[in-house]
Design a protein around this motif. Structure first.
Motif, PDB file in Angstrom:
ATOM      1  N   THR A   1     -31.953  39.473  49.914  1.00 23.95           N
ATOM      2  CA  THR A   1     -31.373  39.981  51.164  1.00 23.95           C
ATOM      3  C   THR A   1     -32.531  39.805  52.521  1.00 23.95           C
ATOM      4  O   THR A   1     -31.732  39.168  53.313  1.00 23.95           O
ATOM      5  N   PHE A   2     -33.591  40.243  52.262  1.00 23.84           N
ATOM      6  CA  PHE A   2     -34.405  39.629  53.389  1.00 23.84           C
ATOM      7  C   PHE A   2     -35.516  39.211  53.217  1.00 23.84           C
ATOM      8  O   PHE A   2     -35.994  39.352  51.941  1.00 23.84           O
ATOM      9  N   CYS A   3     -36.336  38.659  53.992  1.00 17.49           N
ATOM     10  CA  CYS A   3     -37.827  38.086  53.597  1.00 17.49           C
ATOM     11  C   CYS A   3     -38.625  38.663  54.748  1.00 17.49           C
ATOM     12  O   CYS A   3     -38.296  38.841  55.812  1.00 17.49           O
TER      13      CYS A   3
ATOM     14  N   LEU B   1     -25.234  38.254  64.749  1.00 21.61           N
ATOM     15  CA  LEU B   1     -26.420  38.185  64.136  1.00 21.61           C
ATOM     16  C   LEU B   1     -27.161  39.425  63.750  1.00 21.61           C
ATOM     17  O   LEU B   1     -27.103  40.576  64.636  1.00 21.61           O
ATOM     18  N   GLY B   2     -28.031  39.533  62.709  1.00 22.39           N
ATOM     19  CA  GLY B   2     -28.656  40.726  62.380  1.00 22.39           C
ATOM     20  C   GLY B   2     -27.763  41.603  61.329  1.00 22.39           C
ATOM     21  O   GLY B   2     -26.864  41.267  60.915  1.00 22.39           O
ATOM     22  N   PHE B   3     -28.719  42.854  61.013  1.00 23.87           N
ATOM     23  CA  PHE B   3     -28.014  43.580  59.883  1.00 23.87           C
ATOM     24  C   PHE B   3     -27.823  44.838  60.815  1.00 23.87           C
ATOM     25  O   PHE B   3     -28.734  45.365  61.444  1.00 23.87           O
TER      26      PHE B   3
END
Length: 145
Positions: free
Chosen positions: A116-118, A3-5
């Motif tokens: 891509t992100f919120c 999980l994660g970037f």
């Protein structure tokens, strides 16, 4: 599952709504169509600078923008079409307590832009008001879900 970037990413934030309206332009209350367009145009200048930076050599895969739907919807669409990383806020601007910009419709707005992100801004102090923290935690869980 990972999980994660985990890649370097430098995001240019210009999602400020209340700050643009009151501090930059000095406007209060409900904006006119012309005032809304003026703020959108100012944000377009920022986005043009972002695109110029990428064109001048900033790695595209490490550059992204954070802009709001209210004044930057066209920017979010253009950025997505050009393969840039996009982020958009889900919180109401200028609130001490985190709440969703579009109430219970917040997910539809996020899905419409597929960023891509919120992003949300949450003022959370573990030693502060427990009820406030609980309400904000519940909204963060709702967003995450």
């Amino acid at each position: 599952m990972t999980l994660g970037f985990d890649q370097p990413l430098y995001i240019l934030p210009f999602d400020h709504r209340g700050s643009f309206q009151t501090k930059m332009f000095g406007w209060t209350g409900t904006l006119t169509t012309e005032q809304t367009a003026a703020i959108a145009a100012a944000k377009q200048v920022i986005y043009d600078g972002f695109k110029a930076a990428v064109a001048a050599g900033v790695p595209k895969d490490r550059a992204g923008i954070l802009v709001d739907e209210q004044f930057g919807a066209a920017i979010l669409r253009d950025a997505a079409n050009h393969g840039y990383s996009t982020s958009c806020p889900a919180e109401k601007s200028g609130q001490d307590e985190f709440d969703f910009e579009y109430g219970e419709e917040f997910a539809k707005h996020i899905e419409a832009f597929n960023p891509t992100f919120c992003k949300v801004l949450v003022r959370y102090n573990p030693e502060d008001d427990a009820a406030l923290n609980a309400r904000q935690t519940a909204k963060l869980k709702q967003l995450s879900d």
